[in-house]
Design an enzyme around this catalytic site. Structure first.
Site, mmCIF file in Angstrom:
data_model
loop_
_atom_site.group_PDB
_atom_site.id
_atom_site.type_symbol
_atom_site.label_atom_id
_atom_site.label_comp_id
_atom_site.label_asym_id
_atom_site.label_seq_id
_atom_site.Cartn_x
_atom_site.Cartn_y
_atom_site.Cartn_z
ATOM 1 N N ILE A 1 56.813 -11.294 18.588
ATOM 2 C CA ILE A 1 57.472 -12.388 17.865
ATOM 3 C C ILE A 1 58.842 -11.926 17.353
ATOM 4 O O ILE A 1 58.960 -10.828 16.789
ATOM 5 C CB ILE A 1 56.595 -12.852 16.675
ATOM 6 C CG1 ILE A 1 55.201 -13.300 17.155
ATOM 7 C CG2 ILE A 1 57.277 -13.958 15.868
ATOM 8 C CD1 ILE A 1 55.165 -14.447 18.138
ATOM 9 N N SER B 1 42.142 -2.636 13.054
ATOM 10 C CA SER B 1 42.030 -3.630 11.972
ATOM 11 C C SER B 1 42.069 -5.047 12.538
ATOM 12 O O SER B 1 41.327 -5.926 12.100
ATOM 13 C CB SER B 1 43.143 -3.434 10.928
ATOM 14 O OG SER B 1 44.406 -3.872 11.420
ATOM 15 N N TYR C 1 46.131 -0.032 13.215
ATOM 16 C CA TYR C 1 46.486 -1.467 13.214
ATOM 17 C C TYR C 1 45.647 -2.243 14.241
ATOM 18 O O TYR C 1 45.102 -3.298 13.929
ATOM 19 C CB TYR C 1 47.981 -1.597 13.511
ATOM 20 C CG TYR C 1 48.525 -3.005 13.506
ATOM 21 C CD1 TYR C 1 48.655 -3.732 12.325
ATOM 22 C CD2 TYR C 1 48.929 -3.617 14.697
ATOM 23 C CE1 TYR C 1 49.172 -5.023 12.321
ATOM 24 C CE2 TYR C 1 49.445 -4.895 14.704
ATOM 25 C CZ TYR C 1 49.569 -5.601 13.512
ATOM 26 O OH TYR C 1 50.091 -6.890 13.522
ATOM 27 N N LYS D 1 51.476 -14.232 -7.501
ATOM 28 C CA LYS D 1 51.710 -12.854 -7.056
ATOM 29 C C LYS D 1 50.358 -12.141 -7.019
ATOM 30 O O LYS D 1 49.621 -12.176 -8.006
ATOM 31 C CB LYS D 1 52.659 -12.166 -8.042
ATOM 32 C CG LYS D 1 53.063 -10.792 -7.610
ATOM 33 C CD LYS D 1 54.095 -10.199 -8.541
ATOM 34 C CE LYS D 1 54.321 -8.767 -8.171
ATOM 35 N NZ LYS D 1 54.215 -7.829 -9.241
ATOM 36 N N GLY E 1 50.537 -13.585 2.347
ATOM 37 C CA GLY E 1 51.690 -13.081 3.103
ATOM 38 C C GLY E 1 52.750 -14.142 3.330
ATOM 39 O O GLY E 1 53.461 -14.139 4.340
HETATM 40 N N1 LIG Z 1 55.810 -9.996 13.696
HETATM 41 C C1 LIG Z 1 55.067 -9.844 14.791
HETATM 42 O O1 LIG Z 1 55.599 -9.661 15.920
HETATM 43 C C2 LIG Z 1 53.564 -9.936 14.691
HETATM 44 C C3 LIG Z 1 52.817 -9.833 15.879
HETATM 45 C C4 LIG Z 1 51.435 -9.918 15.805
HETATM 46 C C5 LIG Z 1 50.807 -10.113 14.585
HETATM 47 N N2 LIG Z 1 51.548 -10.206 13.443
HETATM 48 C C6 LIG Z 1 50.819 -10.420 12.190
HETATM 49 O O2 LIG Z 1 51.365 -11.550 11.532
HETATM 50 C C7 LIG Z 1 51.211 -11.405 10.113
HETATM 51 C C8 LIG Z 1 52.543 -11.615 9.429
HETATM 52 O O3 LIG Z 1 53.454 -10.643 9.927
HETATM 53 P P1 LIG Z 1 55.034 -10.664 9.650
HETATM 54 O O4 LIG Z 1 55.693 -10.246 10.913
HETATM 55 O O5 LIG Z 1 55.431 -11.946 9.007
HETATM 56 O O6 LIG Z 1 55.125 -9.441 8.633
HETATM 57 P P2 LIG Z 1 56.039 -9.255 7.330
HETATM 58 O O7 LIG Z 1 56.090 -7.806 7.070
HETATM 59 O O8 LIG Z 1 57.324 -9.992 7.474
HETATM 60 O O9 LIG Z 1 55.166 -9.971 6.209
HETATM 61 C C9 LIG Z 1 53.967 -9.421 5.740
HETATM 62 C C10 LIG Z 1 53.464 -10.212 4.560
HETATM 63 O O10 LIG Z 1 52.273 -9.571 4.091
HETATM 64 C C11 LIG Z 1 52.370 -9.375 2.692
HETATM 65 N N3 LIG Z 1 51.666 -8.169 2.267
HETATM 66 C C12 LIG Z 1 51.814 -6.895 2.717
HETATM 67 N N4 LIG Z 1 51.051 -6.055 1.994
HETATM 68 C C13 LIG Z 1 50.407 -6.815 1.067
HETATM 69 C C14 LIG Z 1 49.493 -6.542 0.016
HETATM 70 N N5 LIG Z 1 49.071 -5.300 -0.248
HETATM 71 N N6 LIG Z 1 49.058 -7.571 -0.744
HETATM 72 C C15 LIG Z 1 49.461 -8.842 -0.494
HETATM 73 N N7 LIG Z 1 50.336 -9.168 0.462
HETATM 74 C C16 LIG Z 1 50.794 -8.158 1.237
HETATM 75 C C17 LIG Z 1 53.866 -9.217 2.400
HETATM 76 O O11 LIG Z 1 54.113 -9.503 1.029
HETATM 77 C C18 LIG Z 1 54.450 -10.240 3.379
HETATM 78 O O12 LIG Z 1 54.434 -11.510 2.759
HETATM 79 C C19 LIG Z 1 50.619 -10.013 9.894
HETATM 80 O O13 LIG Z 1 49.235 -10.117 9.703
HETATM 81 C C20 LIG Z 1 50.939 -9.287 11.191
HETATM 82 O O14 LIG Z 1 50.029 -8.255 11.434
HETATM 83 C C21 LIG Z 1 52.911 -10.112 13.469
#
Ligand SMILES: NC(=O)c1ccc[n+]([C@@H]2O[C@H](COP(=O)([O-])OP(=O)(O)OC[C@H]3O[C@@H](n4cnc5c(N)ncnc54)[C@H](O)[C@@H]3O)[C@@H](O)[C@H]2O)c1
Length: 245
Positions: free
Chosen positions: A185, A155, A152, A57, A13
């Site tokens: 965040i 998970s 979610y 990728k 990610g």
């Molecule tokens: N943004 C928030 O407020 C927040 C809060 C709590 C937890 N999180 C967690 O933090 C992590 C990152 O979140 P984010 O906000 O940067 O999200 P984002 O949507 O900006 O990024 C998600 C990343 O996951 C990758 N991804 C999604 N599906 C995929 C797949 N099938 N195969 C491979 N890669 C895949 C995407 O390519 C991307 O790089 C996540 O696990 C999210 O649950 C985020």
């Protein structure tokens, strides 16, 4: 500044908001990062930005290809994987009675099952060197639950419980397994929220402000470093006091 020099780190990610910040933090601390994601264009952007960055990728839903994916990562790192950061994750929100089977399955599949399968295969490599750190990105809703996020939150709670089990299984082999649990965040998503709702959300946070992706990246850098050597099975909350455990 935490020193991560010569550490080989797999980051899933890496193209997302938090992933970008983790990547920035880890590379500036001197580690070799293998950045993975699904979006070719975004991977190219980070490849151009960071000199010598390894990118791969990979769609983590391809469960039958995860063993080969980890094998490829291992080859790139010449058989030495020091840290795995499972950061890839998605949401597909819906009230439970309206939640389709696919919405449930997809979120559990990407966030939990893929995390388990990648971790399992990486641990097999780490066992050979009797050294390694696994860091799983979970979420505040994995502790509190959230309306519209039964899939979610389940998970993310699963990731926390799984991490504790793996910490027990592999501690003797010097492999630690920890979680980082972000709260609210700042992201493109939060920028779209109305002022009224933003103020309501902030009033529920002890520090009265949202976190930044860098706040999350800081705890991941700490857990990646030898400063965290005696910590395992733990979750670091990065939520400004929105929830305590
Ligand atoms: N943004 C928030 O407020 C927040 C809060 C709590 C937890 N999180 C967690 O933090 C992590 C990152 O979140 P984010 O906000 O940067 O999200 P984002 O949507 O900006 O990024 C998600 C990343 O996951 C990758 N991804 C999604 N599906 C995929 C797949 N099938 N195969 C491979 N890669 C895949 C995407 O390519 C991307 O790089 C996540 O696990 C999210 O649950 C985020």
């Amino acid at each position: 500044m935490i020193n991560l020099k010569n550490l080989n780190i797999i980051l899933t990610g890496a193209t997302g908001v938090i992933g970008n910040s983790i990547l920035d933090k880890l590379t500036s601390a001197g580690s070799n990062v293998l950045a993975t994601g699904t979006n070719e264009q975004k991977l190219k952007i980070i490849k151009d930005k960071y000199k010598d960055l390894n990118v791969l990728k990979f769609d983590v839903t391809n469960h039958d290809k995860i063993e080969k994916f980890v094998e490829d990562c291992n080859k790139i790192f010449l058989g030495k994987i020091d840290v795995l950061i499972n950061n890839a994750g998605i949401t597909q929100d819906n009230l439970s009675i309206r939640m389709k089977d696919e919405e449930w399955k997809k979120v559990i599949d990407i966030n939990l099952t893929s995390t388990f399968l990648i971790t399992k295969n990486v641990i097999k490599k780490m066992l050979k060197s009797k050294n390694g750190k696994i860091i799983n990105v979970t979420s505040i809703v994995g502790h509190t639950g959230n309306i519209g996020q039964a899939n979610y939150s389940a998970s993310k709670a699963g990731i926390i419980a799984m991490s504790k089990s793996l910490a027990l299984e592999y501690g003797k082999k010097n492999i630690t397994v920890n979680c980082v649990s972000p709260g609210f965040i700042v992201s493109d998503m939060t920028a779209k929220i109305s002022d009224e709702h933003t103020n309501l959300m902030k009033s529920r946070i002890s520090l009265n402000k949202f976190g930044s992706p860098e706040d999350v990246a800081n705890s991941i850098a700490f857990l990646s470093s030898n400063l965290s050597n005696y910590i395992t099975g733990e979750t670091i909350h990065v939520n400004g006091g929105m929830y305590f455990s």
